[in-house]
Design a protein around this motif. Sequence first.
Motif, PDB file in Angstrom:
ATOM      1  N   ARG A  33       0.916  -1.250  -0.009  1.00 50.01           N
ATOM      2  CA  ARG A  33      -0.046  -0.006   0.160  1.00 50.01           C
ATOM      3  C   ARG A  33       0.832   1.309   0.053  1.00 50.01           C
ATOM      4  NH1 ARG A  33      -5.217  -1.467   1.592  1.00 50.01           N
ATOM      5  NH2 ARG A  33      -5.274  -3.041   2.810  1.00 50.01           N
ATOM      6  N   LEU A  34       0.283   2.377  -0.681  1.00 46.77           N
ATOM      7  CA  LEU A  34       0.929   3.687  -0.569  1.00 46.77           C
ATOM      8  C   LEU A  34       0.296   4.148   0.770  1.00 46.77           C
ATOM      9  CD1 LEU A  34       0.446   5.065  -4.018  1.00 46.77           C
ATOM     10  CD2 LEU A  34       2.523   4.647  -2.975  1.00 46.77           C
ATOM     11  N   ARG A  35       1.171   4.874   1.876  1.00 47.39           N
ATOM     12  CA  ARG A  35       0.593   5.257   2.885  1.00 47.39           C
ATOM     13  C   ARG A  35       0.060   6.733   2.426  1.00 47.39           C
ATOM     14  NH1 ARG A  35       5.112   5.866   7.205  1.00 47.39           N
ATOM     15  NH2 ARG A  35       4.660   3.762   7.099  1.00 47.39           N
ATOM     16  N   GLU A  36      -1.109   7.108   3.124  1.00 59.78           N
ATOM     17  CA  GLU A  36      -2.334   8.086   2.908  1.00 59.78           C
ATOM     18  C   GLU A  36      -1.771   9.255   4.011  1.00 59.78           C
ATOM     19  OE1 GLU A  36      -6.221   6.753   2.698  1.00 59.78           O
ATOM     20  OE2 GLU A  36      -5.897   6.029   0.510  1.00 59.78           O
ATOM     21  N   GLU A  37      -2.020  10.361   3.460  1.00 60.99           N
ATOM     22  CA  GLU A  37      -1.960  11.541   4.409  1.00 60.99           C
ATOM     23  C   GLU A  37      -3.625  12.109   4.220  1.00 60.99           C
ATOM     24  OE1 GLU A  37      -1.044  16.193   4.437  1.00 60.99           O
ATOM     25  OE2 GLU A  37       0.669  14.479   3.996  1.00 60.99           O
ATOM     26  N   VAL A  56      -7.129  13.545   0.313  1.00 59.27           N
ATOM     27  CA  VAL A  56      -6.201  12.334   0.400  1.00 59.27           C
ATOM     28  C   VAL A  56      -5.146  12.690  -0.326  1.00 59.27           C
ATOM     29  CG1 VAL A  56      -6.277  10.038   0.100  1.00 59.27           C
ATOM     30  CG2 VAL A  56      -8.367  11.022   1.101  1.00 59.27           C
ATOM     31  N   ARG A  57      -3.948  12.614  -0.013  1.00 57.90           N
ATOM     32  CA  ARG A  57      -2.668  12.713  -0.771  1.00 57.90           C
ATOM     33  C   ARG A  57      -1.724  11.545  -0.345  1.00 57.90           C
ATOM     34  NH1 ARG A  57      -0.732  18.927   0.496  1.00 57.90           N
ATOM     35  NH2 ARG A  57      -2.557  19.705  -0.630  1.00 57.90           N
ATOM     36  N   TYR A  58      -1.299  10.877  -1.403  1.00 64.17           N
ATOM     37  CA  TYR A  58      -0.566   9.700  -1.218  1.00 64.17           C
ATOM     38  C   TYR A  58       0.795  10.194  -0.751  1.00 64.17           C
ATOM     39  CZ  TYR A  58      -4.449   6.861  -2.847  1.00 64.17           C
ATOM     40  OH  TYR A  58      -5.429   6.284  -3.222  1.00 64.17           O
ATOM     41  N   GLU A  59       1.611   9.625   0.042  1.00 72.05           N
ATOM     42  CA  GLU A  59       2.844   9.912   0.222  1.00 72.05           C
ATOM     43  C   GLU A  59       3.769   9.044  -0.483  1.00 72.05           C
ATOM     44  OE1 GLU A  59       3.360   9.248   4.746  1.00 72.05           O
ATOM     45  OE2 GLU A  59       1.867  10.692   5.010  1.00 72.05           O
ATOM     46  N   SER A  60       5.037   9.279  -0.392  1.00 73.41           N
ATOM     47  CA  SER A  60       5.996   8.351  -1.284  1.00 73.41           C
ATOM     48  C   SER A  60       6.373   7.034  -0.661  1.00 73.41           C
ATOM     49  CB  SER A  60       7.241   9.158  -1.524  1.00 73.41           C
ATOM     50  OG  SER A  60       7.851   9.567  -0.254  1.00 73.41           O
ATOM     51  N   THR A  61       6.037   6.817   0.766  1.00 70.43           N
ATOM     52  CA  THR A  61       6.157   5.578   1.640  1.00 70.43           C
ATOM     53  C   THR A  61       5.259   4.735   0.923  1.00 70.43           C
ATOM     54  OG1 THR A  61       6.868   6.804   3.334  1.00 70.43           O
ATOM     55  CG2 THR A  61       6.457   4.744   3.481  1.00 70.43           C
ATOM     56  N   VAL A  62       5.999   3.516   0.633  1.00 71.61           N
ATOM     57  CA  VAL A  62       5.244   2.278   0.118  1.00 71.61           C
ATOM     58  C   VAL A  62       5.545   1.260   1.350  1.00 71.61           C
ATOM     59  CG1 VAL A  62       4.949   0.605  -1.687  1.00 71.61           C
ATOM     60  CG2 VAL A  62       5.712   2.907  -2.393  1.00 71.61           C
ATOM     61  N   GLU A  63       4.400   0.701   1.596  1.00 69.93           N
ATOM     62  CA  GLU A  63       4.346  -0.495   2.728  1.00 69.93           C
ATOM     63  C   GLU A  63       4.311  -1.698   2.095  1.00 69.93           C
ATOM     64  OE1 GLU A  63       1.281   0.759   5.088  1.00 69.93           O
ATOM     65  OE2 GLU A  63       2.395   2.274   6.207  1.00 69.93           O
ATOM     66  N   GLU A  64       5.198  -2.811   2.356  1.00 64.82           N
ATOM     67  CA  GLU A  64       4.922  -4.359   2.334  1.00 64.82           C
ATOM     68  C   GLU A  64       5.289  -4.503   0.598  1.00 64.82           C
ATOM     69  OE1 GLU A  64       4.586  -6.926   4.219  1.00 64.82           O
ATOM     70  OE2 GLU A  64       4.702  -5.532   5.890  1.00 64.82           O
ATOM     71  N   LEU A  65       6.010  -3.517  -0.138  1.00 67.06           N
ATOM     72  CA  LEU A  65       6.309  -3.864  -1.278  1.00 67.06           C
ATOM     73  C   LEU A  65       7.741  -4.454  -1.451  1.00 67.06           C
ATOM     74  CD1 LEU A  65       5.543  -3.949  -4.546  1.00 67.06           C
ATOM     75  CD2 LEU A  65       6.557  -1.586  -4.521  1.00 67.06           C
ATOM     76  N   PRO A  66       8.025  -5.667  -1.888  1.00 61.73           N
ATOM     77  CA  PRO A  66       9.417  -6.254  -1.723  1.00 61.73           C
ATOM     78  C   PRO A  66      10.274  -5.703  -3.144  1.00 61.73           C
ATOM     79  CG  PRO A  66       7.662  -8.219  -1.892  1.00 61.73           C
ATOM     80  CD  PRO A  66       6.907  -6.848  -2.203  1.00 61.73           C
TER      81      PRO A  66
END
Length: 118
Positions: A33-37, A56-66
């Motif tokens: 997932r992309l982290r949301e603000e 809603v803005r998507y942050e540049s942080t991606v969670e759980e992407l290998p």
Amino acid sequence: MTPSVVNLTAHEVRVIVDDATDVCFLPSGRVARLREEVTALPSLSLGDGLVPLTRVRYESTVEELPDPQPDVIYLVSRVLAAAVGRPDLVFPSEEVRDAAGRIVGCRSLGTFAGGVDA
């Protein structure tokens, strides 16, 4: 070597190749997932009352992407694939809906990178 597909969504993804054949990708247990603000904005005043509105803005942080791996394709959401743009990311494309309008599958896997390097 035939690439493997790892489904990093929370849902089973069914690709309907033709009316009689389909390929199903079960969730892997990891969800990229992309982290949301999310920021509250003034409510909308409508005829039936106030309706909350958020930005809603998507942050540049991606969670759980290998990290990319040889011969592995990652099945992710369209939003994540667009934001990251890696050639090893695909998403459900050309959605197929039932009579009630619910998505029951897709006709293809899409990519924003111009092709899959696996």
